[in-house]
Design an enzyme around this catalytic site. Structure first.
Site, mmCIF file in Angstrom:
data_model
loop_
_atom_site.group_PDB
_atom_site.id
_atom_site.type_symbol
_atom_site.label_atom_id
_atom_site.label_comp_id
_atom_site.label_asym_id
_atom_site.label_seq_id
_atom_site.Cartn_x
_atom_site.Cartn_y
_atom_site.Cartn_z
ATOM 1 N N CYS A 1 0.845 -1.193 0.000
ATOM 2 C CA CYS A 1 0.000 0.000 0.000
ATOM 3 C C CYS A 1 0.879 1.242 0.000
ATOM 4 C CB CYS A 1 -0.906 -0.002 1.231
ATOM 5 S SG CYS A 1 -1.823 1.532 1.443
ATOM 6 N N CYS B 1 -1.076 6.394 6.669
ATOM 7 C CA CYS B 1 -2.248 5.833 7.336
ATOM 8 C C CYS B 1 -1.917 5.408 8.764
ATOM 9 C CB CYS B 1 -2.781 4.648 6.532
ATOM 10 S SG CYS B 1 -4.076 3.704 7.356
ATOM 11 N N CYS C 1 -0.947 0.000 9.300
ATOM 12 C CA CYS C 1 0.046 -1.079 9.124
ATOM 13 C C CYS C 1 1.406 -0.533 9.520
ATOM 14 C CB CYS C 1 0.082 -1.555 7.671
ATOM 15 S SG CYS C 1 -1.424 -2.290 7.081
ATOM 16 N N CYS D 1 -7.364 -0.410 0.646
ATOM 17 C CA CYS D 1 -6.667 -1.005 1.796
ATOM 18 C C CYS D 1 -6.291 -2.449 1.497
ATOM 19 C CB CYS D 1 -7.546 -0.939 3.039
ATOM 20 S SG CYS D 1 -6.816 -1.735 4.480
ATOM 21 N N GLN E 1 -14.165 -11.661 15.849
ATOM 22 C CA GLN E 1 -12.768 -11.507 15.446
ATOM 23 C C GLN E 1 -12.677 -11.126 13.961
ATOM 24 O OE1 GLN E 1 -10.103 -11.450 17.217
ATOM 25 N NE2 GLN E 1 -10.254 -12.786 18.985
ATOM 26 N N TYR F 1 -15.137 -13.709 30.068
ATOM 27 C CA TYR F 1 -15.090 -12.715 28.985
ATOM 28 C C TYR F 1 -15.517 -13.399 27.669
ATOM 29 C CZ TYR F 1 -11.861 -10.540 32.381
ATOM 30 O OH TYR F 1 -11.269 -10.034 33.511
ATOM 31 N N GLU G 1 -20.127 -13.083 30.718
ATOM 32 C CA GLU G 1 -19.841 -11.833 29.988
ATOM 33 C C GLU G 1 -20.687 -10.727 30.603
ATOM 34 O OE1 GLU G 1 -18.735 -8.878 28.024
ATOM 35 O OE2 GLU G 1 -17.802 -10.736 27.296
ATOM 36 N N ASP H 1 -10.280 -14.834 27.962
ATOM 37 C CA ASP H 1 -9.890 -14.048 26.783
ATOM 38 C C ASP H 1 -10.237 -12.598 27.083
ATOM 39 O OD1 ASP H 1 -9.240 -13.069 24.315
ATOM 40 O OD2 ASP H 1 -10.840 -14.082 23.222
ATOM 41 N N CYS I 1 -4.408 -10.668 24.007
ATOM 42 C CA CYS I 1 -4.117 -9.776 22.882
ATOM 43 C C CYS I 1 -3.044 -8.765 23.242
ATOM 44 C CB CYS I 1 -5.391 -9.071 22.407
ATOM 45 S SG CYS I 1 -6.169 -8.034 23.658
#
Length: 459
Positions: A71, A77, A80, A165, A288, A317, A338, A387, A414
């Site tokens: 890109c 941007c 990335c 993108c 996801q 979660y 949750e 998670d 994450c």
């Protein structure tokens, strides 16, 4: 060193935001768009006592891992951060990132981590993997309608017609072109956040990669879209179009979506699969964004859980039940917890859609739901799966997990830093790391997911 000084820097590491890091006279400099192995000339922009920030001016000797970004707007941007790094080197960087956090922040002994750490799971084709995109709508400097992404750390829109993108679905371009042409034809104004005026704020596009179904949701500063029947007719001609909705958001806020969703055409949701499990996905559903890697991530979590068909498993979660329903295929009973009521409704609907009867879902805080069911109904846990969001587990959740004394804890993370922090607590509370695997869910960014399995070592 002072502001505006030019310095030569060898890049030896990378920061959490993808900045290259090198040292000059013992002082660390953070340099955006530089990658490990580069020798660069940089201009000092800000200095602190022991570190500073500099702007990349010239690449004197490129890293062996440097490549041309697919890109041409990748740097501007900012979505990335490391697209100019060879993908194999990206994977090595992310695996090292997980290891270093567990060693330094988690205090995991090197010999234990070396035994537990497995290879990182990358992608065969690390582009076009995002099934969701959210585009702000506005005007460019010439006053023309535009939609795209915000340039890094600004609210300046980089228009999509100039930037297809490389991470998003190819369908997105056609959707945006039809919406902008419609707005131009019917003089429908984009939202101006300073004046809190104008109608169309964002366009949300989701795609079911397995089903091919498309969803479009326009976020609006109003109650309805003029001539929405015309817009629906035009968008519905795009192959796969299944759901066209609008989200009402009249607040002065940076939050994109409003809570009220109105259907303009078709269904209020699309369907997609992760492995054999089917999910209904609404505009507000958390799902996801990389379904190919999600199946691998959840597959690793299922493998680490070591289920035989008899275990009672808690999924904290749990969101809309994505991991819970994966686990339920091989567990005796799964309980999902949750705090978001709508997510639990989605989880129950997803369980019903898949004919899964051994999964129950509860609304509330995990640290309140778990003890209550344990004490009142005697429900214990053989395996707990967590998670959590990027900030990691709440302290009360960790304490409750330890009190439940499951044989295994599977932690899906994450953020390697908060994973390391929580692993430190669990190791000090009678658990030990047995297996760790990193998964590249977001190629060309600095983010990495990790699955970590801990076993109880004391009774």
């Amino acid at each position: 060193m002072q502001k505006n000084d030019l310095v030569t820097v060898q890049i030896e590491d990378m920061g959490t935001g993808g900045e290259g890091i090198g040292k000059v006279d013992g002082c660390a400099l953070f340099i955006k768009d530089a990658i490990i192995g580069d020798l660069v000339e940089a201009k000092i922009m800000k200095m602190k006592k022991n570190y500073g920030y500099a702007r990349l001016m010239n690449i004197l000797t490129p890293s062996p891992a440097r490549q041309n970004a697919r890109c041409r707007e990748a740097r501007r941007c900012g979505g990335c951060q490391i697209q100019e790094m060879d993908y194999r080197q990206q994977l090595a960087f992310k695996k090292d990132k997980v290891e270093n956090n567990l060693l330094r922040l988690g205090g995991v002994p090197r010999e234990i981590l070396e035994s537990a750490m497995e290879g990182i799971i990358g992608m065969d084709e690390p582009f076009r993997y995002r099934n969701k995109a959210q585009y702000p709508v506005g005007r460019d400097r010439e006053g023309r309608l535009t939609a795209g992404f915000y340039a890094g750390r600004t609210h300046q829109i980089i228009p999509v017609p100039d930037m297809d993108c490389a991470l998003g679905a190819e369908d997105n371009q056609a959707v945006l072109e039809k919406i902008l042409a419609f707005m131009e034809e019917y003089s429908i104004s984009p939202y101006d956040e300073e004046a809190h005026a104008g109608l169309v704020r964002h366009v949300l596009i989701r795609k079911g990669f397995t089903t091919g179904e498309l969803m479009v949701c326009l976020v609006i500063n109003g109650e309805s879209i003029p001539h929405s029947d015309v817009l629906a007719k035009r968008l519905s001609q795009i192959p796969g179009m299944t759901s066209i909705t609008c989200s009402i958001n009249r607040e002065k806020t940076n939050v994109i979506m409003g809570n009220e969703i109105r259907t303009i055409w078709g269904q209020s949701y699309i369907t997609d699969y992760i492995g054999p499990v089917k999910f209904h996905i609404s505009p507000l559903s958390f799902f996801q964004v990389n379904p190919v890697q999600t199946e691998k991530l959840y597959g690793a979590a299922l493998e680490f859980a070591g289920l035989t068909g008899k275990e009672t498993v808690w999924d904290l979660y749990c969101g809309i039940g994505t991991i819970s329903l994966f686990l339920a295929r091989e567990a005796g009973q799964v309980y999902g917890v949750e705090i978001v009521p709508q997510a639990i409704e989605d989880a129950k609907n997803n369980a019903a859609a898949n004919g899964i009867e051994n999964a129950r879902f509860h609304v509330g805080k995990a640290e309140e739901v778990l003890p209550d069911l344990y004490e009142k109904e005697g429900i214990r846990a053989d395996v707990i799966v967590v998670d959590p969001p990027r900030k990691g587990c709440e302290q009360a959740v960790l304490e409750t997990m330890v009190k439940m004394q499951p044989e295994r804890i599977v932690y899906v993370s994450c953020d390697p830093a908060t994973l390391a922090r929580d692993v430190k607590y669990l190791r000090e509370s009678g658990y030990e790391i047995k297996r760790v695997k990193a998964v590249d869910m977001f190629p060309h960014t600095v983010h990495v997911e990790t699955v970590c399995c801990l076993h109880r070592v004391n009774s």
